[in-house]
Design a protein around this motif. Structure first.
Motif, short mmCIF file in Angstrom:
data_model
loop_
_atom_site.label_atom_id
_atom_site.label_comp_id
_atom_site.label_asym_id
_atom_site.label_seq_id
_atom_site.Cartn_x
_atom_site.Cartn_y
_atom_site.Cartn_z
N GLY A 1 -35.05 7.60 5.87
CA GLY A 1 -34.79 6.77 4.97
C GLY A 1 -34.15 5.47 5.16
O GLY A 1 -33.97 4.74 4.15
N HIS A 2 -33.78 5.27 6.24
CA HIS A 2 -33.05 4.02 6.67
C HIS A 2 -32.81 3.82 8.32
O HIS A 2 -33.24 4.92 8.61
N HIS A 3 -32.56 2.79 8.56
CA HIS A 3 -32.20 2.51 10.14
C HIS A 3 -30.87 1.99 10.22
O HIS A 3 -30.49 1.04 9.59
N SER A 4 -30.36 2.92 10.97
CA SER A 4 -28.81 2.53 11.22
C SER A 4 -28.63 1.75 12.65
O SER A 4 -28.77 1.92 13.66
N LEU A 5 -28.59 0.34 12.41
CA LEU A 5 -28.68 -0.71 13.35
C LEU A 5 -27.73 -0.47 14.56
O LEU A 5 -27.96 -0.79 15.68
N ASP A 6 -26.50 0.15 14.19
CA ASP A 6 -25.35 0.29 15.27
C ASP A 6 -25.85 1.26 16.29
O ASP A 6 -25.81 1.22 17.26
N LYS A 7 -26.65 2.45 15.58
CA LYS A 7 -27.07 3.27 16.49
C LYS A 7 -28.48 3.08 17.26
O LYS A 7 -28.35 3.28 18.22
N ILE A 8 -29.19 2.21 16.59
CA ILE A 8 -30.52 1.88 17.22
C ILE A 8 -30.30 0.76 18.29
O ILE A 8 -30.65 0.89 19.26
N LEU A 9 -29.10 -0.22 18.04
CA LEU A 9 -29.12 -1.20 19.18
C LEU A 9 -28.23 -0.83 20.09
O LEU A 9 -27.81 -1.53 21.03
N SER A 10 -27.87 0.39 20.25
CA SER A 10 -27.07 1.07 21.37
C SER A 10 -27.91 1.51 22.46
O SER A 10 -27.48 2.07 23.48
N ALA A 11 -29.16 1.37 22.09
CA ALA A 11 -30.30 2.01 23.15
C ALA A 11 -30.39 1.43 24.30
O ALA A 11 -30.32 0.07 24.59
N ASP A 12 -30.41 2.05 25.30
CA ASP A 12 -31.21 1.36 26.57
C ASP A 12 -32.76 0.97 26.59
O ASP A 12 -32.98 0.04 27.28
N GLU A 13 -33.30 1.86 25.65
CA GLU A 13 -34.88 1.33 25.64
C GLU A 13 -35.13 2.01 24.48
O GLU A 13 -34.56 3.20 23.86
N ILE A 14 -36.30 1.32 23.66
CA ILE A 14 -36.68 2.06 22.25
C ILE A 14 -38.24 2.35 22.44
O ILE A 14 -38.73 1.46 23.06
N VAL A 15 -38.50 3.44 21.72
CA VAL A 15 -39.81 3.77 21.97
C VAL A 15 -40.47 3.54 20.52
O VAL A 15 -39.98 4.26 19.47
N LYS A 16 -41.25 2.92 20.34
CA LYS A 16 -41.73 2.38 19.12
C LYS A 16 -43.01 3.20 18.27
O LYS A 16 -44.06 3.06 19.15
N SER A 17 -43.17 3.57 17.07
CA SER A 17 -44.44 3.98 16.59
C SER A 17 -45.19 2.89 16.62
O SER A 17 -44.87 1.84 16.23
N PRO A 18 -46.50 3.16 16.80
CA PRO A 18 -47.57 2.08 16.98
C PRO A 18 -47.82 1.51 15.38
O PRO A 18 -48.19 0.58 15.14
N GLY A 19 -47.48 2.31 14.16
CA GLY A 19 -47.54 1.81 13.16
C GLY A 19 -46.25 1.05 12.69
O GLY A 19 -46.59 0.22 11.44
N ILE A 20 -45.48 0.80 13.28
CA ILE A 20 -44.23 -0.49 13.02
C ILE A 20 -44.70 -1.61 13.53
O ILE A 20 -44.92 -2.02 14.75
N PRO A 21 -44.85 -2.80 12.63
CA PRO A 21 -45.31 -3.92 12.89
C PRO A 21 -44.28 -4.83 13.98
O PRO A 21 -42.77 -4.57 13.89
N LEU A 22 -44.75 -5.75 14.61
CA LEU A 22 -44.02 -6.22 15.62
C LEU A 22 -42.88 -7.23 15.15
O LEU A 22 -41.83 -7.50 15.77
N ASP A 23 -43.11 -7.57 13.90
CA ASP A 23 -42.14 -8.26 13.20
C ASP A 23 -41.40 -7.81 12.35
O ASP A 23 -40.49 -8.35 11.15
N ALA A 24 -41.07 -6.40 12.40
CA ALA A 24 -40.04 -5.66 11.45
C ALA A 24 -38.91 -6.14 11.74
O ALA A 24 -38.41 -6.18 13.01
N PRO A 25 -37.94 -6.12 10.99
CA PRO A 25 -36.66 -6.70 11.04
C PRO A 25 -35.99 -5.63 12.20
O PRO A 25 -35.14 -6.30 12.94
N VAL A 26 -36.12 -4.55 12.44
CA VAL A 26 -35.20 -3.67 13.30
C VAL A 26 -35.91 -4.07 14.67
O VAL A 26 -35.12 -3.85 15.69
N ILE A 27 -37.27 -4.33 14.80
CA ILE A 27 -37.59 -4.78 16.12
C ILE A 27 -37.20 -6.05 16.40
O ILE A 27 -37.00 -6.50 17.67
#
Length: 457
Positions: free
Chosen positions: A60-86
């Motif tokens: 239901g949402h993206h928690s940027l603090d948790k996401i941006l602590s990643a060493d690497e992100i595995v992205k679903s192919p359905g998420i566009p490259l210009d999505a804010p989280v990307i």
């Protein structure tokens, strides 16, 4: 990388569909700290599995603090490259990869990879059918079948037959195909690529990355886009092109007797085109690509012939639904671009009522106009906004209907169709305006058509 370093590595998976769940399981099994985030609702079958695996996740949402602590992100192919989280991840220089890229790091299995604008699923399933028929331990992955990452983690196989979209290829870097198949390239997903065809072409050709002289590239020689692109890039892979007619260098073609000829360094064989299980010229090309792939995998001639002749086809691709009041209904919901619809129309042998519409991806309908004029008696537009379809085809079609639901579209088709006609759902568009997916669109179409009563009831 030693185990202690691996344990400390934090992987964030974006998207909780089949590929996201598989990536999370593989990362967990390799001792990584895994967190999965999906901005939408996660299907219960995946949320329950994630909970059972003990993998932390949110929906239901993206928690940027948790996401941006990643060493690497595995992205679903359905998420566009210009999505804010990307964009946020890129600003922090966090590497972003695909599930396929992650899976490739942990297996030495042979990879047979298929891409193209049309025919990917049919060819992928046909290759898999040939290999398993020959007794090879092969499994489907990518856009169809189980997640490649999950299979690498829990259900390993010797060969994976992987359907790859341009979206998956976008985030592949070190992954290598042992056999790469490119069927064709026509305009598709241009909304995702800045409406620039070359960006889309470049994405497709990423399938050749890292291939060596021990690998094989199979491609349609008659495709002008592929031919042009090959003039400006280099690959060490052995090339096995196929074409409609015999040409210099072609390793598969149709001869004067209407036989399919396969003539590779290791295999020389033929089979009558009439023996192919799949009809239509486009399926001849799909069969050529599949047959060449099987030749490279050292499948026997008899096994190739048998498998090409008994393949049962692909759901939602020119799938027969029923005959009703003398009218044949076909489900081609997988035709999400104009070129795919072109091949469907090319195979029609009766007057056709054509259902078009959905989420337009920058379509140019001029490609199918000659076939529409020749074979189509009526067009039923089915979508939230059909203005482009109505405006383009209006001057050329005497019978058209502007509908905004499946029920209304089917009702219009019944009014237009006459005994001996075919009603063809081949939308040219993505499904997301009225349906969850092309599968959902096709399934709802089949259910609705099967529920129709004969006119005399």
């Amino acid at each position: 990388m030693n185990n202690n370093q691996q344990t400390r590595r934090r992987i964030v998976v974006l998207g909780a569909g089949e590929s996201g769940y598989g990536a999370a399981v593989l990362a967990k099994d390799k001792g990584m700290d895994v967190f999965l985030s999906d901005c939408g609702a996660i299907a219960p079958k995946y949320s329950e599995k994630l909970t059972a695996e003990g993998i932390a996740f949110e929906e239901g949402h993206h928690s940027l603090d948790k996401i941006l602590s990643a060493d690497e992100i595995v992205k679903s192919p359905g998420i566009p490259l210009d999505a804010p989280v990307i964009k946020a991840a890129r600003e922090k220089n966090i590497p972003i990869i695909s599930e396929i890229e992650l899976a490739g790091r942990y297996t030495d299995a042979k990879m047979v990879c298929i891409t193209g604008s049309n025919g990917k699923t049919t060819t992928t399933m046909l290759i898999h059918h040939i290999l398993t028929h020959a007794g090879i331990d092969a499994s489907l992955a990518g856009n169809i079948g189980r997640s490649l990452a999950y299979q690498v983690a829990r259900e390993p196989h010797k060969v994976y037959v992987v359907e790859l979209s341009s979206f998956q290829l976008d985030n592949m870097y070190d992954f290598k195909a042992n056999i790469a198949v490119m069927l064709n390239i026509t305009p598709d997903h241009l909304d995702r690529y800045g409406y620039k065809m070359q960006n889309y072409v470049n994405a497709k050709f990423r399938i050749l990355q890292n291939m060596t002289s021990t690998d094989t590239f199979i491609f349609w020689k008659d495709d002008p886009v592929i031919t042009k692109q090959l003039q400006s890039i280099a690959t060490e892979a052995r090339m096995l092109p196929f074409s409609e007619h015999q040409e210099e260098g072609s390793d598969a073609y149709i001869d004067a007797e209407n036989d399919l000829i396969f003539n590779t360094p290791g295999t020389c064989m033929s089979m009558p085109r009439a023996d192919l299980a799949l009809n239509g010229l486009h399926n001849v090309f799909n069969s050529m690509a599949a047959g060449l792939s099987a030749c490279v995998c050292c499948v026997t001639k008899d096994a190739i012939r048998e498998a090409l002749s008994d393949f049962s086809g692909v759901e939602h691709r020119l799938e027969f639904v029923r005959d009703l009041d003398g009218v044949r209904w076909l489900n081609d919901s997988k035709a999400t671009n104009v070129n795919s619809c072109y091949y469907a129309l090319e195979s029609m042998t009766t007057p056709t009522v054509l259902i078009l519409g959905g989420k337009d991806k920058g379509n140019d309908y001029s490609e199918i106009l000659p076939l529409v004029k020749e074979k189509v008696t009526a067009i039923v537009a089915m979508g939230k906004d059909n203005a482009k379809i109505m405006e383009f085809f209006g001057p050329h079609m005497a019978q058209m209907a502007d509908t905004h639901s499946l029920a209304d579209a089917i009702e219009a088709c019944r009014k237009f169709a006459r005994p001996g006609d075919t009603v063809l759902l081949s939308p040219c568009c993505a499904s997301f305006d009225l349906f969850r997916s092309y599968e959902d669109r096709g399934t709802q179409f089949k259910d609705a058509v099967r529920a129709l009563k004969n006119s005399d009831n």
